[in-house]
Scaffold this active site. Structure first.
Site, PDB file in Angstrom:
ATOM      1  N   GLU A 162      60.601 -63.327   3.118  1.00 43.73           N
ATOM      2  CA  GLU A 162      61.326 -61.787   4.050  1.00 43.73           C
ATOM      3  C   GLU A 162      62.131 -61.840   3.215  1.00 43.73           C
ATOM      4  OE1 GLU A 162      59.316 -60.999   6.086  1.00 43.73           O
ATOM      5  OE2 GLU A 162      57.966 -62.009   5.821  1.00 43.73           O
ATOM      6  N   TYR A 190      49.551 -52.475   6.246  1.00 47.05           N
ATOM      7  CA  TYR A 190      49.810 -54.053   5.617  1.00 47.05           C
ATOM      8  C   TYR A 190      50.230 -53.674   4.356  1.00 47.05           C
ATOM      9  CZ  TYR A 190      50.545 -58.896   4.864  1.00 47.05           C
ATOM     10  OH  TYR A 190      50.480 -60.230   4.578  1.00 47.05           O
ATOM     11  N   TYR A 240      58.923 -58.814  -9.906  1.00 48.93           N
ATOM     12  CA  TYR A 240      58.057 -58.138 -11.045  1.00 48.93           C
ATOM     13  C   TYR A 240      58.926 -57.183 -11.795  1.00 48.93           C
ATOM     14  CZ  TYR A 240      54.121 -59.348  -8.151  1.00 48.93           C
ATOM     15  OH  TYR A 240      53.458 -60.085  -7.478  1.00 48.93           O
ATOM     16  N   SER A 290      55.859 -51.855   6.370  1.00 42.67           N
ATOM     17  CA  SER A 290      55.229 -52.659   6.867  1.00 42.67           C
ATOM     18  C   SER A 290      55.635 -53.596   8.094  1.00 42.67           C
ATOM     19  CB  SER A 290      55.442 -54.174   6.438  1.00 42.67           C
ATOM     20  OG  SER A 290      56.518 -54.548   5.521  1.00 42.67           O
ATOM     21  N   ASN A 291      56.369 -52.569   8.706  1.00 43.05           N
ATOM     22  CA  ASN A 291      56.944 -53.687   9.506  1.00 43.05           C
ATOM     23  C   ASN A 291      57.857 -52.472  10.337  1.00 43.05           C
ATOM     24  OD1 ASN A 291      58.980 -55.037  11.213  1.00 43.05           O
ATOM     25  ND2 ASN A 291      59.597 -56.304   9.780  1.00 43.05           N
ATOM     26  N   ASN A 320      53.815 -35.466   6.222  1.00 45.06           N
ATOM     27  CA  ASN A 320      53.428 -36.271   6.037  1.00 45.06           C
ATOM     28  C   ASN A 320      51.745 -37.351   6.089  1.00 45.06           C
ATOM     29  OD1 ASN A 320      55.850 -38.377   4.541  1.00 45.06           O
ATOM     30  ND2 ASN A 320      56.822 -36.856   6.406  1.00 45.06           N
ATOM     31  N   ARG A 322      65.426 -46.777   8.989  1.00 43.27           N
ATOM     32  CA  ARG A 322      64.506 -46.310   7.823  1.00 43.27           C
ATOM     33  C   ARG A 322      63.540 -45.466   8.868  1.00 43.27           C
ATOM     34  NH1 ARG A 322      60.993 -51.391   5.640  1.00 43.27           N
ATOM     35  NH2 ARG A 322      60.285 -52.231   7.861  1.00 43.27           N
TER      36      ARG A 322
END
Ligand SMILES: *[C@@H]1O[C@H](CO)[C@@H](O)[C@H](O)[C@H]1NC(C)=O
Ligand SMILES: *[C@@H]1O[C@H](CO)[C@@H](O)[C@H](O)[C@H]1NC(C)=O
Length: 339
Positions: A140, A227, A171, A197-198, A221, A208
């Site tokens: 997290e 998720y 990645y 996600s949150n 949009n 954000r």
């Protein structure tokens, strides 16, 4: 000013926004919302030789010379077949198990931070064998990390997305010497998708959301706040242009070509970004330049099934334990994590 959308329905740019952590690795992409995800998405079975996840085995073949890595708690109770490490990542360096009977023989014990009880009552028992290392596993953002007391000097190793973790899992884009030929850019059918996600402002996502609300004034949009799977990787794999909000552009450019994404810091405000996106929608040549990097770089699909979220981390811990036998004193994880 509201801008009407019909002719804008031709681009799919993905707004990928996140504030978690200092490093550009906590980007979670939602694949459940297929309507906003361009074709083709490589499916799990196309990308990887399948393993039967409905029939998990919870221990790999015991081999005397291999160190034992004991998974103390299944993260989020997502179970999978330990043989996946070999099948998917060709990692076979340890004997991975969740059998607590092997505690006294385990060379390392992996503990998932979010699962630890506030009173520490579900940690492995003391005293621990002198040869045993404990691995702190956490993915997290620091803002979203409960500071459970008493954990400061327990863990010999850290496992996370951060580059300065002992076991750092990220990645990565791969270089190809020969130009890629096989990638076909998917059809554009959306201007923007929003992946988040949150929504809980107490976890540091307020900025954000504010930006999103601002941007929304200028662009209609497709909103998907569902998720997650992982990273900037996802939008790059499927052939979209990520619009990122997070650490500075330079941080992204350490992992991703600067011409592969749009950073909100490149614009004075949301309106200017919106204008640019609309303009880009009309300018195919400029849009295509965002994909030039693909000629020599490949983004590799990551696992996208819900219970696969932690496989890559645990497999890499296995590999690490197979290679590193050295003593490691415990360090203060919080001092490191919150610094
Ligand atoms: C997966 O395992 C389950 C349970 O053993 C079995 O019923 C199923 O047929 C297997 N599926 C495949 C594709 O092998
Ligand atoms: C792990 O850390 C603890 C606490 O510092 C230490 O006592 C133990 O020897 C370390 N174990 C290994 C195997 O390095």
């Amino acid at each position: 000013m509201m801008i009407s959308t019909p002719k804008l329905q031709q681009i799919c740019l993905i707004v990928t926004c996140w504030l978690g952590g200092l490093f550009s690795c906590l980007l979670f992409i939602q694949y459940a919302s297929q309507s906003c995800t361009p074709e083709p998405i490589p499916s799990y079975h196309q990308v990887y030789k399948s393993v039967n996840i409905s029939n998990p085995i919870t221990t790999t073949q015991a081999q005397e010379e291999k160190p034992i890595l004991l998974l103390w708690i299944w993260p989020e109770n997502y179970r999978w077949d330990f043989r996946d490490c070999k099948t998917i990542y060709n990692i076979d360096g340890c004997h991975l198990t969740d059998d607590r009977n092997l505690y006294n023989q385990a060379d390392a014990v992996l503990v998932f931070h979010k699962a630890i009880k506030w009173d520490l009552s579900n940690l492995p028992p003391s005293p621990r064998p002198p040869f045993q290392k404990w691995i702190w596993f956490h993915v997290e953002s620091p803002t979203n990390t409960p500071r459970i007391p008493g954990m400061e000097k327990l863990f010999n190793l850290t496992l996370s997305y951060r580059r300065d973790a002992d076991i750092s899992v990220r990645y990565r884009l791969n270089l190809n010497k020969k130009p890629n030929k096989d990638f076909v850019l998917p059809k554009k059918d959306k201007l923007l998708c929003w992946f988040v996600s949150n929504m809980n402002p107490s976890t540091g996502v307020g900025v954000r959301m504010k930006y999103y609300n601002e941007l929304k004034k200028y662009i209609t949009n497709s909103v998907h706040r569902d998720y997650i799977t992982e990273k900037l990787n996802g939008p790059l794999v499927v052939g979209t242009v990520p619009v990122v909000l997070g650490p500075p552009r330079e941080n992204y450019e350490e992992f991703t070509p600067g011409s592969a994404f749009i950073h909100i810091d490149d614009f004075p405000n949301a309106e200017a970004l919106a204008k640019y996106l609309l303009q880009l929608d009309q300018d195919n040549e400029a849009y295509m330049r965002y994909f030039d990097w693909r000629k020599h770089i490949t983004a590799t699909p990551h696992l996208i099934v819900w219970n696969q979220e932690f496989i890559i981390y645990i497999c890499h811990a296995c590999e690490y334990i197979g290679r590193h036998k050295e003593y490691r004193a415990a360090k203060d994880i919080y001092k490191w994590w919150f610094s």
